[in-house]
Write a protein that holds these residues in place. Sequence first.
Motif, PDB file in Angstrom:
ATOM      1  N   LEU A  97      99.413  44.416  26.701  1.00 39.44           N
ATOM      2  CA  LEU A  97      97.961  45.121  26.820  1.00 39.44           C
ATOM      3  C   LEU A  97      97.131  44.416  25.867  1.00 39.44           C
ATOM      4  CD1 LEU A  97      99.411  48.814  26.899  1.00 39.44           C
ATOM      5  CD2 LEU A  97      98.099  47.610  28.609  1.00 39.44           C
TER       6      LEU A  97
ATOM      7  N   ARG B 248      96.519  41.722  25.261  1.00 40.41           N
ATOM      8  CA  ARG B 248      96.012  40.320  25.645  1.00 40.41           C
ATOM      9  C   ARG B 248      94.272  40.664  26.290  1.00 40.41           C
ATOM     10  NH1 ARG B 248     100.006  36.346  26.095  1.00 40.41           N
ATOM     11  NH2 ARG B 248     102.083  37.161  26.070  1.00 40.41           N
ATOM     12  N   GLU B 249      94.202  41.986  26.410  1.00 41.79           N
ATOM     13  CA  GLU B 249      93.070  42.379  27.082  1.00 41.79           C
ATOM     14  C   GLU B 249      91.777  42.446  25.903  1.00 41.79           C
ATOM     15  OE1 GLU B 249      93.410  45.705  29.418  1.00 41.79           O
ATOM     16  OE2 GLU B 249      95.088  44.959  30.512  1.00 41.79           O
TER      17      GLU B 249
ATOM     18  N   ARG C 119      86.181  44.546  21.620  1.00 38.78           N
ATOM     19  CA  ARG C 119      87.260  45.344  21.623  1.00 38.78           C
ATOM     20  C   ARG C 119      88.512  44.728  20.793  1.00 38.78           C
ATOM     21  NH1 ARG C 119      88.670  44.415  27.677  1.00 38.78           N
ATOM     22  NH2 ARG C 119      87.963  42.298  26.856  1.00 38.78           N
TER      23      ARG C 119
END
Length: 254
Positions: free
Chosen positions: A160, A162-163, A198
């Motif tokens: 997860l 990696r996003e 993010r």
Amino acid sequence: MQRYFIHPDRFTDDSVDITGEDAHHLVRVMRAAIGDQVICCDGIRREWIVRISSIEDGLVRAELVEPLGRSSEPGVRITIAQSLPKGDKMELVIQKGTEIGAASFLPFVSERTIVQYDGKKEAKRLERWSKIAKEAAEQAHRSRVPELASPASWKQLLTLVREADLALFCYEKEETRQLRPLIRDKLAEARSSGQPPRVVVIIGPEGGFTEREALEAEAAGCVPVSLGRRILRTETAAMVALTCILYEHGEMGG
């Protein structure tokens, strides 16, 4: 002014219906009366000052008075990935993290996680965590309630992250990479895209991460980072990292 998060379906063009625990709190706890004003938002786009027009059994109806155009949400979306701590510490992380400005929470299980994950209790625990996040968001006058994910495995977490634009692996053995310059450089790069950066902040359990986990995290693109020369409790580390990032982003009086 008291704030309530109301499901979007409860809004019409000129009114909103407040039901359930929110209606009970408004009438029984806050002693609200017809004509009183509160804030209602749907957690997506609508945020209004409303005036109570009627009070019935389990239903408070209010007319929309004035939209609030200024969002209180940070310009950087931070996910707290927290290895499940003992006792009620996760509740503290969610409550205080919501107040400070976390966008979401991702509990996970790592090698030294002491808590025995019980899938049968997951739904009840997530329900309680969601309630804590909602109440904290209302108290802090957030425009949205942070998202809460089901507990993930270590491998799922590494997939997860990696996003994200930046994944910070808070590691007590890290001695060279400091948080402040890393935040400034990486967030400046991410802001150039025009979208809110993010960031995932990964916090270990009471016993810390293993060396194997540190190597796997770095291989997955996470950046090991120090939170200072003092060893922090797991629930404290989450709050310190979150506050530092928001401060450097200019969200906390900076």
